[in-house]
Design a protein around this motif. Sequence first.
Motif, PDB file in Angstrom:
ATOM      1  N   PHE A 102       0.871  -1.289   0.190  1.00  0.00           N
ATOM      2  CA  PHE A 102      -0.132   0.388   0.256  1.00  0.00           C
ATOM      3  C   PHE A 102       0.679   1.249  -0.196  1.00  0.00           C
ATOM      4  N   TYR A 103       1.755   1.456   1.080  1.00  0.00           N
ATOM      5  CA  TYR A 103       3.219   2.302   0.479  1.00  0.00           C
ATOM      6  C   TYR A 103       3.384   2.381  -0.564  1.00  0.00           C
ATOM      7  N   SER A 104       3.875   1.553  -1.573  1.00  0.00           N
ATOM      8  CA  SER A 104       3.827   2.285  -2.413  1.00  0.00           C
ATOM      9  C   SER A 104       3.327   2.225  -3.465  1.00  0.00           C
ATOM     10  N   ARG A 105       1.992   1.557  -3.495  1.00  0.00           N
ATOM     11  CA  ARG A 105       0.930   1.668  -4.791  1.00  0.00           C
ATOM     12  C   ARG A 105      -0.527   2.588  -3.920  1.00  0.00           C
ATOM     13  N   PRO A 106      -0.164   3.335  -2.900  1.00  0.00           N
ATOM     14  CA  PRO A 106      -1.541   3.687  -2.106  1.00  0.00           C
ATOM     15  C   PRO A 106      -2.463   4.091  -3.000  1.00  0.00           C
ATOM     16  N   PRO A 107      -3.107   3.374  -1.617  1.00  0.00           N
ATOM     17  CA  PRO A 107      -5.181   3.444  -2.672  1.00  0.00           C
ATOM     18  C   PRO A 107      -5.488   4.585  -1.871  1.00  0.00           C
ATOM     19  N   LYS A 108      -6.351   5.022  -2.237  1.00  0.00           N
ATOM     20  CA  LYS A 108      -6.845   6.133  -2.050  1.00  0.00           C
ATOM     21  C   LYS A 108      -7.768   6.377  -1.013  1.00  0.00           C
ATOM     22  N   LEU A 109      -7.691   7.173   0.423  1.00  0.00           N
ATOM     23  CA  LEU A 109      -8.188   6.696   1.584  1.00  0.00           C
ATOM     24  C   LEU A 109      -9.007   8.407   1.998  1.00  0.00           C
ATOM     25  N   PRO A 110      -9.984   7.837   2.832  1.00  0.00           N
ATOM     26  CA  PRO A 110     -10.640   9.107   3.278  1.00  0.00           C
ATOM     27  C   PRO A 110     -10.175  10.277   3.252  1.00  0.00           C
ATOM     28  N   ASP A 111      -9.840  11.317   3.206  1.00  0.00           N
ATOM     29  CA  ASP A 111      -9.603  12.408   3.465  1.00  0.00           C
ATOM     30  C   ASP A 111      -9.721  13.287   5.034  1.00  0.00           C
ATOM     31  N   ASP A 112      -9.105  13.562   5.371  1.00  0.00           N
ATOM     32  CA  ASP A 112      -9.072  13.679   6.660  1.00  0.00           C
ATOM     33  C   ASP A 112     -10.144  14.501   7.715  1.00  0.00           C
ATOM     34  N   ASP A 113     -10.433  15.336   6.991  1.00  0.00           N
ATOM     35  CA  ASP A 113     -12.174  15.904   7.172  1.00  0.00           C
ATOM     36  C   ASP A 113     -13.453  14.294   7.853  1.00  0.00           C
ATOM     37  N   HIS A 114     -13.802  13.370   6.575  1.00  0.00           N
ATOM     38  CA  HIS A 114     -14.177  11.654   6.409  1.00  0.00           C
ATOM     39  C   HIS A 114     -13.525  11.125   8.069  1.00  0.00           C
TER      40      HIS A 114
END
Length: 384
Positions: free
Chosen positions: A212-224
């Motif tokens: 995941f670090y080398s190919r990071p998925p899109k995670l929720p932003d800080d507000d979410h």
Amino acid sequence: MPLPDGAAGNTLPPLSLYIHVPWCVKKCPYCDFNSHALTGDIPENSYLNAIMDDLAGDLALVQGRPIQTVFIGGGTPSLMSPDFYNTLFERLRAHLLFSDDAEITLEANPGTVEQARFNGFRSAGINRLSIGIQSFNPKRLIALGRIHDDTAAHRAIEAARDAGFDNFNLDLMHGLPGQTPAEAIDDLAAALAWNPPHLSWYQLTLEPNTEFYSRPPKLPDDDHLWEIYRQGADYLHQQGFTDYEVSAWSRPGMASRHNLNYWMFGDYLALGAGAHGKVTFGNGDIRRFWKTRQPEAYLNRIGSRTAGSQLVEPDERPLEFLMNALRLTSGVSENLFTERTGLPLSTVAVKLEELRKENMLEPGRIQTTELGQRYLNSLLERFL
């Protein structure tokens, strides 16, 4: 049972035991632990003998001190057979003193266990399970690279309950790729339907040396992320759970004793490939140890399997103690600082008072306020 006294009349910390099993069916893309996907049969007998050789080299460090808790982590420890654990604990008890009420926890993953195996773990003396669910949402499980689906997760919990495990933890993640607050609450509700006494509910983070670090998925932003945590925390509080540590939730009286020993700067012996330990000595020294990391090297090593050790110097102890103790929402007494570090409270008293004036710490105790807990990393940087 009282522990032997150390130097200057100080009592040595409680002693735990960590055992590492490095193998798993498949390496998860978020995992940065010392885990290795199986390419054949597990060498159970060889690993058992290696652990006992490992222990022989460490016995002098802790002779006569009782083991209060045991945690078997991985990897996937539930891949090992009940016979392995039955023999392991027979041999461990021949060399180590265990307290009568020792908490003995095994990590288990759905997809690697069935009813007979859970029954065998119970017979071997394991009295607590930590089941790695991560999510009950089929799409999120696929995104996490888990080998089980939601049905297997429910079956594993049912099998554990049927085997007589009334003390168990369910591991759940939040902040998953694409996850909404409603989905996070659904995961918590699915877990609570089994009436677990303990939950580990922690945010997915992208750690170095992971897929995941080398190919990071899109995670929720800080507000979410904050909204997921806020709604989930409110829900768990309403259901009678207490967040006694940053990511650990329990029913009253059901906190993990093993984890509490970590957070309170206790001692722990470490066995197995890549395991890390910490031991306090009667002369006041505190030393960390780490074991040979690669499974093959650990199995085939001749002589000591301790790959290295390092003194925790007096000027390093305040930060190490506080990094652990301040994770506890109820904190610790000021006296514990001296008991566990061997240093006078005056070492940190000025900074503690500064933080209290800023409403980051509670008065008269080493404990964060709600503000301090939210900005814990910044708070700890003050002690660098």
